[in-house]
Design an enzyme around this catalytic site. Sequence first.
Site, PDB file in Angstrom:
ATOM      1  N   CYS A   1       0.306 -10.661  -5.414  1.00 53.78           N
ATOM      2  CA  CYS A   1       0.497  -9.324  -5.988  1.00 53.78           C
ATOM      3  C   CYS A   1      -0.854  -8.830  -6.490  1.00 53.78           C
ATOM      4  CB  CYS A   1       1.578  -9.333  -7.076  1.00 53.78           C
ATOM      5  SG  CYS A   1       1.217 -10.352  -8.519  1.00 53.78           S
TER       6      CYS A   1
ATOM      7  N   ARG B   1       4.739 -10.372 -10.695  1.00 48.11           N
ATOM      8  CA  ARG B   1       5.590 -10.585  -9.528  1.00 48.11           C
ATOM      9  C   ARG B   1       5.323 -11.904  -8.805  1.00 48.11           C
ATOM     10  NH1 ARG B   1       3.979  -4.989  -6.892  1.00 48.11           N
ATOM     11  NH2 ARG B   1       2.086  -5.627  -8.006  1.00 48.11           N
TER      12      ARG B   1
ATOM     13  N   ASP C   1       6.062  -2.749  -9.211  1.00 53.84           N
ATOM     14  CA  ASP C   1       5.326  -3.479 -10.245  1.00 53.84           C
ATOM     15  C   ASP C   1       6.025  -3.265 -11.588  1.00 53.84           C
ATOM     16  OD1 ASP C   1       3.548  -4.611 -11.961  1.00 53.84           O
ATOM     17  OD2 ASP C   1       1.780  -3.743 -11.005  1.00 53.84           O
TER      18      ASP C   1
END
Length: 145
Positions: A3, A9, A117
């Site tokens: 990420c 994440r 996100d």
Amino acid sequence: MVCLGNICRSPLAEGILRDKLPSSKYIIDSAGTGNYHVGDPPDLRSIKVAKKYGLDISNQKGRQFTEIDFDKFDLIYVMDSSNYQNVIKLARTETDKEKVKLILNEIYADQNYNVPDPYTGGIQGFESTFKMLDEACNEIAKKIL
Ligand code: 4NP
């Protein structure tokens, strides 16, 4: 698992997939395309949601994705299209490029959806991130086991 910051994440994705595959056969890791959180533990909200589902990700440390990762890993799952572009920029060959996949395409083939996100939102975003990554990792495990 890649990420941007490697604190929200991808640490979840790493913990989730690791839990589904035998450690004797698979090396699972995560990284960020950015360098803002190198050496940092995952975001506390990711740690908390993982713990709720029985996973301990608190020992992970942030690191930045490098081109060496193309040599170390057969599959590189990115969370969103921006991560995809940034990782592809570091690819040296077509073989490198072919390793890079948007993780949600494992559930929704060819749709190119992003894992949003959750960094600037509340805990609910981390909860939904966990669920979509868990589903995607089920498909990955089914495919490669
Ligand atoms: P992640 O979320 O890419 O899921 O780890 C982010 C965390 C931190 C930042 C950006 C995204 N940041 O800019 O610090």
